[in-house]
Design an enzyme around this catalytic site. Structure first.
Site, PDB file in Angstrom:
ATOM      1  N   GLU A 272     -23.665   7.856 -14.805  1.00  0.00           N
ATOM      2  CA  GLU A 272     -24.345   6.709 -15.413  1.00  0.00           C
ATOM      3  C   GLU A 272     -25.763   6.635 -14.862  1.00  0.00           C
ATOM      4  O   GLU A 272     -26.003   7.056 -13.727  1.00  0.00           O
ATOM      5  CB  GLU A 272     -23.610   5.404 -15.042  1.00  0.00           C
ATOM      6  CG  GLU A 272     -22.245   5.280 -15.658  1.00  0.00           C
ATOM      7  CD  GLU A 272     -21.613   3.907 -15.407  1.00  0.00           C
ATOM      8  OE1 GLU A 272     -22.334   2.964 -15.017  1.00  0.00           O
ATOM      9  OE2 GLU A 272     -20.397   3.795 -15.602  1.00  0.00           O
ATOM     10  N   LYS A 274     -28.666   5.106 -12.908  1.00  0.00           N
ATOM     11  CA  LYS A 274     -28.721   4.148 -11.796  1.00  0.00           C
ATOM     12  C   LYS A 274     -29.970   3.293 -12.017  1.00  0.00           C
ATOM     13  O   LYS A 274     -31.090   3.724 -11.733  1.00  0.00           O
ATOM     14  CB  LYS A 274     -28.779   4.882 -10.447  1.00  0.00           C
ATOM     15  CG  LYS A 274     -28.692   3.937  -9.261  1.00  0.00           C
ATOM     16  CD  LYS A 274     -28.666   4.715  -7.953  1.00  0.00           C
ATOM     17  CE  LYS A 274     -28.367   3.837  -6.753  1.00  0.00           C
ATOM     18  NZ  LYS A 274     -29.196   2.672  -6.605  1.00  0.00           N
ATOM     19  N   ARG A 279     -28.238  -6.246  -8.752  1.00  0.00           N
ATOM     20  CA  ARG A 279     -26.827  -6.214  -9.139  1.00  0.00           C
ATOM     21  C   ARG A 279     -26.314  -7.632  -9.353  1.00  0.00           C
ATOM     22  O   ARG A 279     -26.618  -8.532  -8.563  1.00  0.00           O
ATOM     23  CB  ARG A 279     -26.008  -5.538  -8.048  1.00  0.00           C
ATOM     24  CG  ARG A 279     -24.539  -5.363  -8.430  1.00  0.00           C
ATOM     25  CD  ARG A 279     -23.865  -4.489  -7.424  1.00  0.00           C
ATOM     26  NE  ARG A 279     -22.528  -4.138  -7.797  1.00  0.00           N
ATOM     27  CZ  ARG A 279     -21.889  -3.095  -7.274  1.00  0.00           C
ATOM     28  NH1 ARG A 279     -22.484  -2.328  -6.397  1.00  0.00           N
ATOM     29  NH2 ARG A 279     -20.659  -2.824  -7.625  1.00  0.00           N
ATOM     30  N   ARG A 294     -25.108  -9.301  -4.912  1.00  0.00           N
ATOM     31  CA  ARG A 294     -24.182  -8.530  -4.085  1.00  0.00           C
ATOM     32  C   ARG A 294     -24.069  -9.146  -2.700  1.00  0.00           C
ATOM     33  O   ARG A 294     -23.204  -8.824  -1.927  1.00  0.00           O
ATOM     34  CB  ARG A 294     -24.575  -7.059  -4.021  1.00  0.00           C
ATOM     35  CG  ARG A 294     -25.848  -6.773  -3.307  1.00  0.00           C
ATOM     36  CD  ARG A 294     -26.207  -5.318  -3.469  1.00  0.00           C
ATOM     37  NE  ARG A 294     -25.747  -4.522  -2.336  1.00  0.00           N
ATOM     38  CZ  ARG A 294     -25.918  -3.228  -2.241  1.00  0.00           C
ATOM     39  NH1 ARG A 294     -26.476  -2.570  -3.235  1.00  0.00           N
ATOM     40  NH2 ARG A 294     -25.514  -2.578  -1.190  1.00  0.00           N
ATOM     41  N   PHE A 364     -21.680  -2.409 -16.237  1.00  0.00           N
ATOM     42  CA  PHE A 364     -21.021  -1.146 -15.877  1.00  0.00           C
ATOM     43  C   PHE A 364     -19.590  -1.306 -15.382  1.00  0.00           C
ATOM     44  O   PHE A 364     -18.907  -0.331 -15.138  1.00  0.00           O
ATOM     45  CB  PHE A 364     -21.861  -0.323 -14.887  1.00  0.00           C
ATOM     46  CG  PHE A 364     -22.255  -1.038 -13.620  1.00  0.00           C
ATOM     47  CD1 PHE A 364     -21.329  -1.269 -12.618  1.00  0.00           C
ATOM     48  CD2 PHE A 364     -23.564  -1.438 -13.420  1.00  0.00           C
ATOM     49  CE1 PHE A 364     -21.685  -1.907 -11.448  1.00  0.00           C
ATOM     50  CE2 PHE A 364     -23.949  -2.085 -12.255  1.00  0.00           C
ATOM     51  CZ  PHE A 364     -22.999  -2.312 -11.260  1.00  0.00           C
ATOM     52  N   ARG A 441     -17.308   1.598   0.431  1.00  0.00           N
ATOM     53  CA  ARG A 441     -18.206   2.671  -0.012  1.00  0.00           C
ATOM     54  C   ARG A 441     -17.380   3.946   0.039  1.00  0.00           C
ATOM     55  O   ARG A 441     -16.835   4.292   1.086  1.00  0.00           O
ATOM     56  CB  ARG A 441     -19.372   2.777   0.980  1.00  0.00           C
ATOM     57  CG  ARG A 441     -20.508   3.670   0.538  1.00  0.00           C
ATOM     58  CD  ARG A 441     -21.555   3.761   1.616  1.00  0.00           C
ATOM     59  NE  ARG A 441     -22.349   2.553   1.772  1.00  0.00           N
ATOM     60  CZ  ARG A 441     -23.338   2.177   0.949  1.00  0.00           C
ATOM     61  NH1 ARG A 441     -23.644   2.916  -0.092  1.00  0.00           N
ATOM     62  NH2 ARG A 441     -24.007   1.077   1.186  1.00  0.00           N
ATOM     63  N   LYS A 447     -23.920   8.447  -5.491  1.00  0.00           N
ATOM     64  CA  LYS A 447     -25.262   8.239  -6.041  1.00  0.00           C
ATOM     65  C   LYS A 447     -26.154   9.444  -5.744  1.00  0.00           C
ATOM     66  O   LYS A 447     -25.969  10.137  -4.742  1.00  0.00           O
ATOM     67  CB  LYS A 447     -25.878   6.959  -5.487  1.00  0.00           C
ATOM     68  CG  LYS A 447     -26.007   6.905  -3.992  1.00  0.00           C
ATOM     69  CD  LYS A 447     -26.504   5.540  -3.537  1.00  0.00           C
ATOM     70  CE  LYS A 447     -26.495   5.458  -2.024  1.00  0.00           C
ATOM     71  NZ  LYS A 447     -26.885   4.176  -1.492  1.00  0.00           N
TER      72      LYS A 447
HETATM   73  P1  AMP Z   1     -27.570   1.559  -3.304  1.00  0.00           P
HETATM   74  O1  AMP Z   1     -28.136   0.154  -3.321  1.00  0.00           O
HETATM   75  O2  AMP Z   1     -28.605   2.606  -3.126  1.00  0.00           O
HETATM   76  O3  AMP Z   1     -26.383   1.689  -2.372  1.00  0.00           O
HETATM   77  O4  AMP Z   1     -26.974   1.843  -4.768  1.00  0.00           O
HETATM   78  C1  AMP Z   1     -25.944   1.113  -5.319  1.00  0.00           C
HETATM   79  C2  AMP Z   1     -26.514   0.095  -6.292  1.00  0.00           C
HETATM   80  O5  AMP Z   1     -26.948   0.718  -7.500  1.00  0.00           O
HETATM   81  C3  AMP Z   1     -25.482  -0.887  -6.795  1.00  0.00           C
HETATM   82  O6  AMP Z   1     -25.255  -1.923  -5.863  1.00  0.00           O
HETATM   83  C4  AMP Z   1     -26.090  -1.401  -8.079  1.00  0.00           C
HETATM   84  O7  AMP Z   1     -26.915  -2.509  -7.797  1.00  0.00           O
HETATM   85  C5  AMP Z   1     -27.011  -0.274  -8.525  1.00  0.00           C
HETATM   86  N1  AMP Z   1     -26.657   0.334  -9.838  1.00  0.00           N
HETATM   87  C6  AMP Z   1     -27.560   0.613 -10.792  1.00  0.00           C
HETATM   88  N2  AMP Z   1     -26.959   1.181 -11.850  1.00  0.00           N
HETATM   89  C7  AMP Z   1     -25.646   1.253 -11.574  1.00  0.00           C
HETATM   90  C8  AMP Z   1     -24.513   1.750 -12.288  1.00  0.00           C
HETATM   91  N3  AMP Z   1     -24.626   2.324 -13.492  1.00  0.00           N
HETATM   92  N4  AMP Z   1     -23.298   1.683 -11.673  1.00  0.00           N
HETATM   93  C9  AMP Z   1     -23.169   1.135 -10.444  1.00  0.00           C
HETATM   94  N5  AMP Z   1     -24.216   0.643  -9.718  1.00  0.00           N
HETATM   95  C10 AMP Z   1     -25.438   0.706 -10.278  1.00  0.00           C
END
Ligand code: AMP
Length: 610
Positions: A272, A274, A279, A294, A364, A441, A447
C-alpha cells in the site's frame, strides 16, 4: 453527539453523592510513590507496585490504578486539573499561613511546587495538632471537583479544594498531591511496568499477554485491573473492542531492501502507499463520532469535515476504521506535504483552515463492525469490509493497494508511490494469520521509505532530554539538543546523539517555549546519559531526525554493552527533518532494539536500485 451506552462512563456530577467510605489512606499511596521515585530498575519498580496493589481494596483499585499514573481516568479521556504551579502555591499559602511571596521565593529556588509543599507542611506539622486522615476516596472526590470547576470562580474553588486536602496531608502526601494537580507526576513507572504489576498481583506470568491484549484494545488500565481482580481471566477474555475506547495502533517493522521484504513475506504480499499524514482511528456509532490520533488524543475537532463525511458515507450502525489524513491541494488535487496537514492540529480558526487546507482520509483498516471485533480476522477480509460498508468518494478514499509477487513489481509500485508524493510503501501480509496486532510492531506489516535509498539510512523519532546553550549566531538560544531513544525492555531512555543541524531560526526561537514545561533541575530519573547538557528535560517532545549511520559510541548510553562492551549506540551526522512528532509519545519513539536492528541491517546488502 450522544455517547453510546457501551462506552467508558464519563464522570458526571453524580460522584458528589458517591459514598465516601474511607477504605484506603492516601498516605499509603504517597509512600508507594516515594519508594517508586527512588527506584531505578524496572523489576524493582514492578515489585514495589505489586506489594502495594496487594493492599488496595478491590472497590478502590480502578481509581488507584489511574492515580498511580497521576490521573483520574484512562489516558484517552482528556481532562486536566487546570492548576498551574502558582495556583498550587496559593493553596500551600492558604494551608500553612506562610505568605504567598515567601512561598513563591522558595519555589523559584526549588522549581517544584510538590517539594515546596513537602518542605512547608513538614515545618507546619510540627505545630499543628489536629487533622483528619486523608482517604483515597476523598482525594478522588476532591480531584474530580477540581477537574470540573468552570467559570469565574473556578481558580478560587480549585485552590480551596486542594488546600482542604493539603490541610489533612503529611509532607509526602502533600508533595504528590501538588504534582498530580500540576500534571507533573513522574514516578517513572511506565504503563508496561504497571501492567506487569497488575498481572503478577492478580494472575500468572503466562497470562500477561492476554492481559496486555485487553489493555491494547481498550487503552484502559483501570478497567483491566478491576476486571481481573473481580472476575479473573474469564473477565479479561470477555473484554472486547468497544466504541469510544481507542485501540492501540498496529505498527510496521522495517527492512532495508524490497527484495528482503518480498522474501520475508513468502514471495507475495499486498503493498500500500505509505501516506505522509496523520494517522486517525475513527469510532462511529450512529451520529456519535470520535477521531483518535495514534497517541490517543481526540482529534475530532481538528477534522470536522472528515468526521462528517465518514458518518454520511458509512452504511452500518457502528464501526472503527483507521486511515491516514492527508492535506491535498485545492487547485491540483495533489497530496501536500506533512507540514500542511500539521496545521490542522491547531484548533483555532478551524472553519478557515477547512477551506484553506482541504483533506482526504485514505482508509486502510477496519477493526470493528456492528458488534463484531475484526482484529482477529485476516487482512483481506478487513480491507474488503471497508469497501463494502463505506461509499468511497470525495473526502473518503481507500489507500492505494496492489498484490505483488516480485521485487520488480514492488519497485514499480514504490516509484509510483513516490511520484504521488507518498513517503514510501507498506507491505502487508495476506496470509491467514495476518490479524490486526493492536499495540505491536511486527513483520505482518513492513515499511519501506524513500529515506532508505539516499545517503541517510532512515529517520528516527528521538526524544529531547537535554539542551546546550548556543554560541556565535545561536548565542542566547539553545544551540543543540541531547536526544535519546526508549528501551522498551528496561523502560529507560538512553542518549544516542547531540543534534545541532536542521534547525531554522524560527524553530530555534520557539524551542524554549516548546520545551519549557519539561525542564528538569536534575537528570530525569529514567535516563541513562554520559554527556551532561546545560539543561535537562523530562522525556516529552519527540523530533524526527535523519542520520547517515547507526554507530557504536562510547559517549552514548542507549544499548550500552549490547554490541560492544563499554559502548552504546549513536547516530552519525544527525539532522532534524523539521518535523516535531506531536503524534508520538516518548515511549513510541524509535526504540533501542530498533536501532540495534538498524545497526545490524547496515551490514546486509542495501538495495539501492529503486
Ligand atoms: P512510522 O510512523 O514510520 O512507524 O510508519 C507507520 C505509519 O505510517 C502509521 O502509523 C500510519 O500513520 C502511516 N501510514 C501511511 N499509510 C499507511 C498505510 N497504507 N497503512 C498503514 N499505515 C500507513
Amino acid at each position: 453527539m450522544s455517547i453510546p451506552k457501551n462506552n467508558y462512563t464519563y464522570p458526571t456530577t453524580n460522584f458528589i453523592d458517591r459514598v465516601c467510605t474511607p477504605l484506603m489512606n492516601f498516605a499509603d499511596v504517597a509512600e508507594m510513590f516515594r519508594v517508586l521515585e527512588s527506584t531505578e530498575a524496572r523489576l524493582e519498580m514492578t515489585s514495589v507496585i505489586v506489594n502495594f496493589l496487594k493492599t488496595v481494596p478491590r472497590d478502590e483499585l480502578r481509581d488507584v490504578i489511574y492515580i498511580i499514573q497521576g490521573k483520574l481516568h484512562p489516558d484517552f479521556y482528556q481532562v486536566e486539573f487546570g492548576m498551574a504551579d502558582k495556583l498550587v502555591l496559593k493553596a500551600i499559602s492558604l494551608t500553612t499561613g506562610v505568605p504567598y511571596e515567601v512561598i513563591e521565593n522558595t519555589w523559584t529556588k526549588i522549581g517544584d511546587s510538590g517539594e515546596v509543599a513537602e518542605k512547608l507542611i513538614k515545618e507546619k506539622k510540627q505545630i499543628t495538632l489536629f487533622s483528619e486522615t486523608l482517604s483515597v476516596a476523598r482525594v478522588v472526590k476532591n480531584l474530580k471537583l477540581i477537574e470540573i470547576c468552570e467559570g469565574k470562580e473556578s481558580q478560587m474553588l480549585k485552590t480551596k479544594y486542594l488546600a482542604s486536602m493539603l490541610h489533612d496531608s503529611g509532607p509526602i502526601e502533600a508533595k504528590y498531591l501538588c504534582r498530580i494537580v500540576t500534571g507533573k507526576m513522574r514516578t517513572g513507572a511506565s504503563i508496561m511496568t504497571i501492567l506487569d504489576a497488575i498481572a503478577i498481583t492478580f494472575a500468572t506470568k503466562e497470562e500477561r499477554s492476554e492481559i496486555e491484549r485487553a489493555f491494547n484494545i481498550t487503552c484502559d488500565s483501570g478497567l483491566v485491573a478491576e476486571t481481573l481482580a473481580k472476575n479473573g481471566m474469564r473477565g479479561i477474555r470477555a473484554i472486547s473492542v468497544r466504541i469510544g475506547n481507542p485501540i492501540k495502533v498496529m505498527l510496521a517493522e522495517r527492512l532495508s531492501s524490497l527484495s528482503e521484504i518480498i522474501e520475508k513475506m513468502g514471495g507475495t504480499c499486498a503493498v500500500e502507499y505509505k501516506y505522509d499524514g496523520i494517522r486517525a482511528q475513527i469510532h462511529i456509532s450512529g451520529n456519535y463520532v470520535k477521531i483518535f490520533s495514534r497517541r490517543l488524543e481526540d482529534l475530532t475537532d481538528n477534522f470536522p469535515d472528515i468526521a462528517k463525511s465518514l458518518i454520511s458515507h458509512f452504511r452500518g450502525k457502528e464501526v472503527i476504521v483507521e486511515g491516514e489524513c492527508v492535506a491535498i491541494s485545492a487547485k491540483t488535487g495533489h497530496i501536500q506535504s506533512f507540514q500542511d496537514i500539521a496545521h490542522r492540529r491547531r484548533k483555532y480558526n478551524i472553519n478557515e483552515t477547512i477551506k484553506d487546507i482541504p483533506v482526504r482520509i485514505f482508509l486502510f483498516d477496519m477493526l470493528y463492525l456492528d458488534g463484531i471485533d475484526l482484529t482477529s480476522k485476516p487482512y483481506f477480509e478487513r480491507r474488503k469490509l471497508i469497501e463494502e460498508w463505506f461509499n468511497i468518494a470525495g473526502i473518503v478514499q481507500m489507500s492505494c493497494m496492489k498484490i505483488i509477487h516480485s521485487t520488480e513489481e514492488a519497485e514499480r509500485f514504490f516509484n509510483d508511490a513516490i511520484k504521488e508524493r507518498c513517503e514510501g510503501i507498506i507491505a502487508k501480509s495476506t496470509k491467514n494469520e495476518s490479524v490486526y496486532r493492536a499495540g505491536s510492531r511486527g513483520f505482518l506489516w513492513i515499511k519501506y521509505k524513500k529515506d532508505y535509498c539516499g545517503n541517510f539510512i532512515d529517520s528516527f523519532d528521538l526524544v529531547v532530554v537535554g539542551a546546550f546553550y548556543g554560541m556565535g549566531r545561536r548565542a542566547g538560544k539553545y544551540g543543540a539538543l541531547l536526544m535519546a531513544s526508549y528501551d522498551s525492555k528496561s523502560g529507560r531512555y538512553g542518549t544516542v546523539c547531540k543534534l545541532g543541524t536542521g534547525f531554522d531560526d524560527n524553530f530555534l526561537d520557539n524551542l524554549p517555549n516548546l520545551l519549557n514545561e519539561y525542564k528538569s533541575n536534575e537528570k530525569p530519573h529514567l535516563l541513562d546519559a554520559k554527556i551532561i547538557p546545560d539543561i535537562w528535560f523530562q522525556p516529552g517532545i519527540v523530533l524526527e531526525v535523519v542520520g547517515a549511520e547507526v554507530t557504536i559510541s562510547p559517549n552514548h548510553a542507549a544499548g550500552m554493552n549490547v554490541i560492544k562492551e563499554g559502548s552504546g549506540i549513536g547516530i552519525r551526522f544527525p539532522r532534524f527533518t523539521g518535523r516535531v512528532r506531536y503524534d508520538k509519545e516518548p515511549e513510541q519513539s524509535t526504540t533501542v532494539s530498533e536501532m540495534i536492528k538498524m545497526y545490524n541491517m547496515q551490514f546486509t546488502d542495501f538495495d539501492l536500485t529503486t
